[in-house]
Structure formats: structure tokens, C-alpha cells
Design an enzyme around this catalytic site. Sequence first.
Site, PDB file in Angstrom:
ATOM      1  N   GLU B 122       0.849  -1.107  -0.096  1.00  0.00           N
ATOM      2  CA  GLU B 122      -0.012  -0.011   0.093  1.00  0.00           C
ATOM      3  C   GLU B 122       0.769   1.192   0.104  1.00  0.00           C
ATOM      4  O   GLU B 122       0.610   2.218  -0.708  1.00  0.00           O
ATOM      5  CB  GLU B 122      -0.748   0.000   1.507  1.00  0.00           C
ATOM      6  CG  GLU B 122      -2.190  -0.794   0.933  1.00  0.00           C
ATOM      7  CD  GLU B 122      -2.901  -0.500  -0.150  1.00  0.00           C
ATOM      8  OE1 GLU B 122      -3.142   0.571  -0.567  1.00  0.00           O
ATOM      9  OE2 GLU B 122      -3.113  -1.670  -0.988  1.00  0.00           O
ATOM     10  N   SER B 208      19.260  -8.088  -8.383  1.00  0.00           N
ATOM     11  CA  SER B 208      17.970  -8.244  -9.222  1.00  0.00           C
ATOM     12  C   SER B 208      18.205  -9.336 -10.513  1.00  0.00           C
ATOM     13  O   SER B 208      17.347 -10.023 -10.994  1.00  0.00           O
ATOM     14  CB  SER B 208      17.785  -6.858 -10.052  1.00  0.00           C
ATOM     15  OG  SER B 208      17.590  -5.998  -8.865  1.00  0.00           O
ATOM     16  N   HIS B 337       3.380  -9.918  -9.655  1.00  0.00           N
ATOM     17  CA  HIS B 337       4.735  -9.890  -9.563  1.00  0.00           C
ATOM     18  C   HIS B 337       5.503  -9.016  -8.523  1.00  0.00           C
ATOM     19  O   HIS B 337       6.375  -9.168  -7.721  1.00  0.00           O
ATOM     20  CB  HIS B 337       5.254  -9.955 -11.074  1.00  0.00           C
ATOM     21  CG  HIS B 337       6.889  -9.722 -11.082  1.00  0.00           C
ATOM     22  ND1 HIS B 337       7.797 -10.713 -10.832  1.00  0.00           N
ATOM     23  CD2 HIS B 337       7.760  -8.689 -11.178  1.00  0.00           C
ATOM     24  CE1 HIS B 337       8.960 -10.542 -10.887  1.00  0.00           C
ATOM     25  NE2 HIS B 337       8.952  -9.258 -11.043  1.00  0.00           N
ATOM     26  N   SER B 338       5.203  -7.871  -9.070  1.00  0.00           N
ATOM     27  CA  SER B 338       5.809  -6.480  -8.016  1.00  0.00           C
ATOM     28  C   SER B 338       4.602  -5.487  -8.117  1.00  0.00           C
ATOM     29  O   SER B 338       3.587  -5.514  -8.892  1.00  0.00           O
ATOM     30  CB  SER B 338       7.019  -6.239  -8.641  1.00  0.00           C
ATOM     31  OG  SER B 338       6.917  -5.432  -9.913  1.00  0.00           O
TER      32      SER B 338
END
Lengths: 375, 448
Positions: B122, B208, B337-338
Site C-alpha cells: 500500500e 536483481s 509479480h511486483s
Amino acid sequence: MASCILKRLSSSKKQLCLLLRLETTAKNLAATRHLSFTYQPETASAAHGETTRMNFFQSITSALDTVLETDSTSVLFGEDVAFGGVFRCTVGLKDKYGKDRVFNTPLSEQGIVSFGIGIAAAGATAVAEIQFADYIFPAFDQIHNEAAYFRYRSGNQFDCGALTIRTPSGAVGHGALYHSQSPEAYFAHIPGLKVVIPRGPIQAKGLLLSCIRDKNPCIFFEPKILYRSAVEDVPSGDYMLPLSEAEVLVEGSDMTLVGWGTQVHVLREVALMAQEKLNISCELIDLRTILPWDVDTIAKSVVKTGRLLIAHEAPITGGFAAEIASTIQSECFLNLEAPILRVCGYDIPFPHVFEPFYLPDKWRCFEAVKKLSSY
Amino acid sequence: MSAIRQAQRLISFSVSLRSSGIRIYQCLSKRNFHRVNSVTCSENVTSKFDDRPEFPGSKSEFVSKLEFIEPDNIKGIPVYRALGRNGNIIEESEDPKLDSSTVLKMYKDMTLLNTMDRILYESQRQGRISFYMTNYGEEGTHIGSAAALDPRDLVFGQYREAGVLMWRGFTLDQFMDQCYGNVNDIGKGRQMPVHYGTKKLNFVTISSPLATQMPQAAGAAYALKRAKNGLCVICYFGEGAASEGDAHAAFNFAAVLDCPVIFFCRNNGYAISTPVKDQYRGDGIASRGVGYGMMTVRVDGNDVFAVYNAVKSAREIAVAQNRPVLIEAMTYRIGHHSTSDDSSAYRSVDEVSYWDKQDNPISRLRNYMINNGIWDEKMEKEWKLESRKMVMRSFADAETRKRPSPDEMFEDVYDVLPKHLENQLEEMKNHVKQYKENYPLEHHEKLT
């Protein structure tokens, strides 16, 4: 990836050795035929003690022997490393230190480098061999995104500084596209990495020991034509030579010549030719470390001479000479008497039978010296 | 006719039964090959030849009939499960018999992770942090595996393993500080949110690029083996990452070089939007294990006890035998996913809702706890309130902390600051001082 056709030809070790010997003999013949320089042996500093006569690959073996002897966590690995390596740099080390410390890996460059990163991250010393610099590219991601950034991205909690990647590079007389490349410039663009190229046996041992013990991941390019053609009296004991320090090999007043690896020997001859034929006094500098490089030594020389020639085997566009030229023009602009010149490989793949025309040989460099002096 | 048999014979599977009942697939050795062979193959195939293949590394025999291996005829690798959806132990022998405090910690960590995810997700939506990745649906794989390890075992994660860190004691403050990249972030504000790492808790910092950690894990395991400290490495990765070349290098190096590493695949069905049918054609990731000569097992990742049992056994094998083990944990990524992804573009709400409501690792464990009288509605309500409060407190604190001084960005590129970076640091400082109104200095600690 690595093109060891030999492996496919023969599975028996004996036959393999024979083939290698044959190949090496052929290599020597070819090298003699095309050798674009004369190797001038150097004398080691007396401070480093007793010496033994060694060629370049034997001095590498001696450095690796020293590491295995002094650091019990250290391991050597790569394709064909266990039996001594295709260039014979690890001969005898498996028998001396055991097969868990000197071992073969499966045929995968990205695997070799990343395996080394893991070893180093877990606190041990890793010396990885990539059989030819031309085949290092599958490992590029691991070198760039992983090894080089390991410390930075963790806020200095983890690092893989105990990783050193050794790899033979440069022209060899008959290597063509895939056994001749000098890819150092790619790695010069990677913060966190150190890139080193020695010019001979004495340098090789001292610089390799420094790389292995340095707290940052290093790539150590070994000019493969020097493996057998360069012979010197190398200090037998443990010694280190400084990284990120260029070395002035010949002092001069009219012009600065900068090179590294094999090219240093070409430039040494050029300096002699310039003196004899043009009465020009050249200062010869071996850069030795490509990253982080020694700006001060070059700048100091150029302030004195006002003229700079940089030469390397790799293609000229985007080569490391461009970086040096750019930095030196901003550091020494008012001292320059002529534009900085680069004599490098052409922007073409390294061509087989055309090698003598491709290389930045003494005649191309000599012509550049003439241009620089008459500008 | 004998296509299946032929395939079975050539693939050379054998099944070994552990005392607890997990079936781990193992490459067949020469010895038991004969045994299986005599059962599954008719004699006339082998009797035609009085020799065996002598090719280097050969482990099989000659046959006189041309038959291809048809993978579709091989029975899929089964999914090991200990806890049914209703929260009952399926077979008594598979009960890990964890004490109630351990089970409570498992549940609390899984749910706290869930609460933290909701708030950080959020907060990204409100623009307070730049990015986030939730762990919804995969909590069982994190907590079940972390609980079965020695806390000194080295973890190489992918990026969606926050629960492993939580189990090991990474605090809410540490999670939040990293997501904000503030002065307390031990990663010094250099990486995107969720790129956690902690030397203290033996969790190697996340990067990453996908699968790069896998062959590194093999190397680290090799070093641990040589150090003879009885520890192993666990390496997490997704089924998508398993398509990378690094995954192949990792499996092969680990097997060939006898590395005590557990490769833990979180097969959550999706690599961003790419479903498994666009990712691989074989029987998942587990089917690859035997090809590399690795001990392999597939587990229900939504069953925290199954994951626990599998990792515990895998750890024993890895450490005692110095060899890698592959675990494929089947699960489902309930979240996007993100924060840069909206999964409604490629999967139905019904599909997600099925996994969320019908096969959720948290509710399965909760059922178990309620069945066993160690949890009830009241405790659930209180814990929900308390955990939310804890997360909100950490969140608020992290938000007020400043970012590190811009000086910090030049540190740790090398072990010591080299000359050229010293120069660039000075250059940056002088420039920023001269143009200070154009830089967000108020968010950072002071320049030196």
C-alpha cells in the site's frame, strides 16, 4: 563454449598430452614466424631475493604455487586445470596440493566465474581460469553485475574480493578471431573490478600475487604469446608488485609512449627506432593496471614531453586508449604540442592470415611517432 | 509396447525410501541397475550382447531396437505432502512433531510477513516507497525451509524470500529501513526495496539479475565443504529463473564438484506474466535433477510441514554426503509479480481466488493449530491487531529517518576509496554545494 577440439579428438590423457605438445610446437613455429616484437628480458629487483630462470607460464605456476602454499583456503579451477592447463600454467599443482584444491570444472565460463564468486563470498580464496579471454563473455554478467558489485550492493557486508580470474589474451601469431582477442576495455567500464595485464615473467608473478591477495575481484590477462617466448630470472620467493601503478621503463623527453602487455615490447623497439632514425627521445610507460589506472604517471610524463602515443591490440573504437587520450587531454591540454595519437587494432574481427597487417606493429607505431613529432 | 519400460530403463530412475517416507529420486547406480532391469526388461534385449558400452562415463547397456524416450509416457514426479488442506496430518510418520512454540513461531512469522506485505504494498501505491514485491501464497515455502536449516547455513535468495529472513530474526525495522533506503539500512540505501541482505544472519544480499545466485551458491557450498564446518548452503530460485544458463551451470557444477547445497525451487506458476506452459515442456524443474545426478524431491509448497520435512532431510543428505539436493516446491504466487505489475492482465481473478481461499499455506497451518488446540479465534483477532500495530510502528519510524549522506555513494566500490573516486567525490560535493537548491539535500544526512 571453449573450443577445445582436442577434447573431442581424444579422451586418453596420453594422447591429449601428445596433441598438446604438437600444438605447442606448431604454436612456437608460428609465433617465431609472426612475432611482431623482440622480447628483451628484464632484471628483477635485488630486494626480491634469489631468482630462477622461468618463462612466463612458469612464473604464473610459481605464483600459484606460492598462493596454495601460503593460503590454505585457496583453490584453483577451470577447464583442464587439473592436468596442468592447456598453456601448462598449473602443471604439478594438483599432485602437490590435492584434487580438492586444483580441479577441473565443467565446460561453462559463467559457471567458473560464479563458482569462484561463491567461494570468495564464503571466505575462501578463488583463482579461476578462463581458458581464452575470447571465451569470457558468457561470464560477463557474473563479472559485471555480480562480482564487481558484490561489496557495494551489500553495504560492505559481503564481498568477493578474494576472486581472481586469470585468462590468456592477445595475439599469438595464428589465433584468428577466437584465440587472439584483447577484451580489456569491456572490463574497464566496470566499477568495482581491477584489471591487470603484465608484460613479462617477473611482472606476472608479482602482479598476480597482488591480484590474488587484493581485497577486490581482479581480472588478470596473460598475453599468451609471452608464455614461452618471454624468459627471465624471476624471484623464486614470495613478492608482490603494486596495482594501479604504471611503470616508466625508458625515460625520455620528446614523446610519451604508453602500452601494456605485449605492446610494451613493440613500443620498446619503436623507442629505439625513433632514437636511431629520428633522434627523438621517447619515454616508455607500461600502464600495467587498466582499472583503476594510474593517471598521474602518464600525466606527469606528458607534461614533460607534450606528445602522447597510445597503442593496443584491441580495436581502436572504444578501446582503452580512448579513455587515456580523453583524460590526458583534459589534464594536460596546455602542455600538448600535438593531438594525442592512438595506434591500435582496426575495427574488424581479429583476422587469421592478415594478422601482420592488423596488429599495431612497430612500423605503424613508428609512422605515428613521425607524425607526432612533425605536427 | 515397451515404450514406457524402455523410457524408465533409460532414464534410470530408482526410488529410495527414507524412514520418514519422502521419496527422493536418485540416479541409478550400476549395481541396482541390474536389479531393476531384471524386473522391468525382457531378457532377450540384453542377451544379444555380451559386452556393455565402454564409452567414457557410460552407465547403461546396448539395445538392438531403436526406441526414443517419450517423455509424456513417464509418470510425473509425485508431490509430497504431510498436512491435508483441513490441517490434519495425513500419515502419522510424517508428523514433524514440532513443539507448539515452534509451530506458533511459524504461524506468527507467516502472518506477520503477510501484514508487512500489505502495508508496504500500500505504501508503494501511495508513493512512499519506490517499489515492492509481496510474498502472498509462498509463506509456507519460506518458513518451512528456514525452520529446517541451521541458522548458520548460508542463504542465497532470489528476491521473494522475506520469510526466511523473518524466521532468522531480521527485524521489521530492518525490512522497513531497507525499503526506505534510510540511514539505518545496512545496505546503505543503494538498492531497490526488497534487496535485503545480512551478514549477521548469513543471508547473502539479493541482486536483481535472475539465477546469478545459483552457481554462486554451489561455489560457496564448495568452500563450506572444505572448511569442514558441518554447514550447507540453500539457494532459492523460481521456475522461471531455472531457464537461465546460470541455473544449468549451478546444477552441473554442484553435482560434479560434490557441493553441499540445497537448490530450493519455488515453482509459483508464473514468471511475471509467463505461465509455466510457456516456460518449460518437461515435468517441471524436479525432472531435471536426476539428469544432473542430483537427489531430487517435489513437495507441496503450501504445506509448511512437508517443506520442513523435505529441507530437513535434504540438509542431512547435503552435509553428510557432500552432494547437492534439488527440491521443487509447488506453490502459487497470489500477489502480482511486483508493484510494477497488474496480474489481472494475464490471469483470472477466480484463479487467484481459488489459491487464496482453497489452498493457502497460512490457513492450512491455522487449521492444524486449531485442530490441536493451540490457536483459536480470539488469539487470531488479538494477533492480527498486535502484528498490524508492530508493522505500523516500524513503518512510521523508518519513514522519518533521513537517507544517508550523498558522500556514501562512493564508498564500498572498492575496499578502499581509489584516487579517481576520491576526485569524483570531491567534484560531486563541490557541484552539489554550488547548486544545492537543485538537489534533494533535505532528505539526506549532511554532506561532509
